[in-house]
Design a protein around this motif. Structure first.
Motif, PDB file in Angstrom:
ATOM      1  N   ILE A   1     -38.008  27.361  31.380  1.00  0.00           N
ATOM      2  CA  ILE A   1     -36.923  28.316  31.603  1.00  0.00           C
ATOM      3  C   ILE A   1     -36.674  28.540  33.090  1.00  0.00           C
ATOM      4  N   GLU A   2     -37.745  28.551  33.859  1.00  0.00           N
ATOM      5  CA  GLU A   2     -37.621  28.846  35.293  1.00  0.00           C
ATOM      6  C   GLU A   2     -36.687  27.875  35.995  1.00  0.00           C
TER       7      GLU A   2
ATOM      8  N   TRP B   1     -29.020  32.288  36.832  1.00  0.00           N
ATOM      9  CA  TRP B   1     -28.799  33.697  36.480  1.00  0.00           C
ATOM     10  C   TRP B   1     -29.200  34.633  37.598  1.00  0.00           C
TER      11      TRP B   1
ATOM     12  N   ARG C   1     -32.552  34.672  31.108  1.00  0.00           N
ATOM     13  CA  ARG C   1     -33.248  35.672  31.882  1.00  0.00           C
ATOM     14  C   ARG C   1     -34.068  36.577  30.967  1.00  0.00           C
TER      15      ARG C   1
ATOM     16  N   ALA D   1     -35.144  35.869  27.988  1.00  0.00           N
ATOM     17  CA  ALA D   1     -36.259  35.092  27.444  1.00  0.00           C
ATOM     18  C   ALA D   1     -37.389  35.024  28.470  1.00  0.00           C
ATOM     19  N   ALA D   2     -37.010  34.799  29.718  1.00  0.00           N
ATOM     20  CA  ALA D   2     -38.021  34.726  30.777  1.00  0.00           C
ATOM     21  C   ALA D   2     -38.740  36.053  30.926  1.00  0.00           C
TER      22      ALA D   2
ATOM     23  N   TRP E   1     -39.209  38.266  28.657  1.00  0.00           N
ATOM     24  CA  TRP E   1     -40.131  38.439  27.531  1.00  0.00           C
ATOM     25  C   TRP E   1     -41.425  37.665  27.780  1.00  0.00           C
ATOM     26  N   ILE E   2     -41.265  36.411  28.159  1.00  0.00           N
ATOM     27  CA  ILE E   2     -42.447  35.573  28.357  1.00  0.00           C
ATOM     28  C   ILE E   2     -43.289  36.069  29.524  1.00  0.00           C
ATOM     29  N   GLU E   3     -42.628  36.565  30.547  1.00  0.00           N
ATOM     30  CA  GLU E   3     -43.355  36.987  31.752  1.00  0.00           C
ATOM     31  C   GLU E   3     -44.385  38.069  31.451  1.00  0.00           C
TER      32      GLU E   3
END
Lengths: 124, 124
Positions: free
Chosen positions: A85-86, A92, B79, B81-82, B84-86
């Motif tokens: 994702i990064e 964004w 963003r 999703a990121a 959430w994962i973070e």
DNA sequence: AATACGTTTAACACATTGGTTAAGTGAAGG
DNA sequence: CCTTCACTTAACCAATGTGTTAAACGTATT
């Protein structure tokens, strides 16, 4: 599951809110199937299968102790999901590279316009 | 799609390698359905439906210009999703907070063993 | 030994997914 | 016009996903 690769398995596992909830729970403590089932409005077999999905994605590991099976969060695969994702962050996160994104957008739009309005041969 | 919430839609969309490939392509330029189909070994209707999935997840937007429909990457949902994962980063990224993770693990194990009939060593 | 408990597996139902081919829509172009 | 081109929709199929209840399994408890 769409694909059989690791990333697909992970994203697929994360696509279910129940499973995300389970992961959130496991982020605070290891837990048994019964404990994980309690706050949910689904049956224990259903939870058991959610756990199997998470296990197949290697997002959890499980240990046996007598008749109990504890699930433990294994977050390593999330790292790869995050890495994937990064790569899109600049699309964004304008504060980091607003100029980059803007230029990319302008150029992409220009190319698209050229292709769509201009010489049809470019489409081939 | 598992859930109907935004995150589920996004993760579900990302669970397919073909769709991830399409997003990667769109990261370099807007593209028509025909262009997106070309490098793939599936039919255009199949691609069209992949695009619909991406559109429903709001990962792309689409514009019409004559008989062409261009798809554009819309990375905003990534963003979330990121984000959430973070929240799980500390579980895999030991360099950032090795102590945090260690303490969390120890405490979780302790709580789990307490719950699990008092045999002190099975989870440790 | 017998029963209860925690969990998984089996069998079933139903919705969704991802692919196909064929037909439909609507703009472009000879 | 009439056809071609880009794309979508429809109809279909096989496979998968998510839930259920009932049965099986193995360990704990009494």
């Amino acid at each position: 599951m769409a694909g059989t690769d690791q990333l697909s398995a992970v994203f697929s596992a994360l696509a279910d809110p129940t499973r995300r909830g389970i992961l959130a729970e496991l982020a605070t403590r290891d837990a048994t199937v019964t404990e994980l089932t309690a706050p949910l409005s689904i049956s224990m077999p259903a939870v058991s299968r959610h756990l199997k999905v998470l296990e197949r994605a290697e997002l959890i590991s499980r240990s046996r102790s007598g008749k109990w099976r504890a699930s433990r969060l294994e977050a390593a695969p999330l790292r790869e999901a995050a890495v994937w994702i990064e790569r899109y962050r600049r699309f964004w996160d304008s504060s980091l590279s607003r100029l980059d994104a803007h230029l990319a957008a302008v150029q992409a739009a220009a190319r698209a316009t050229d292709r769509m309005a201009g010489d049809p041969k470019e489409l081939a």
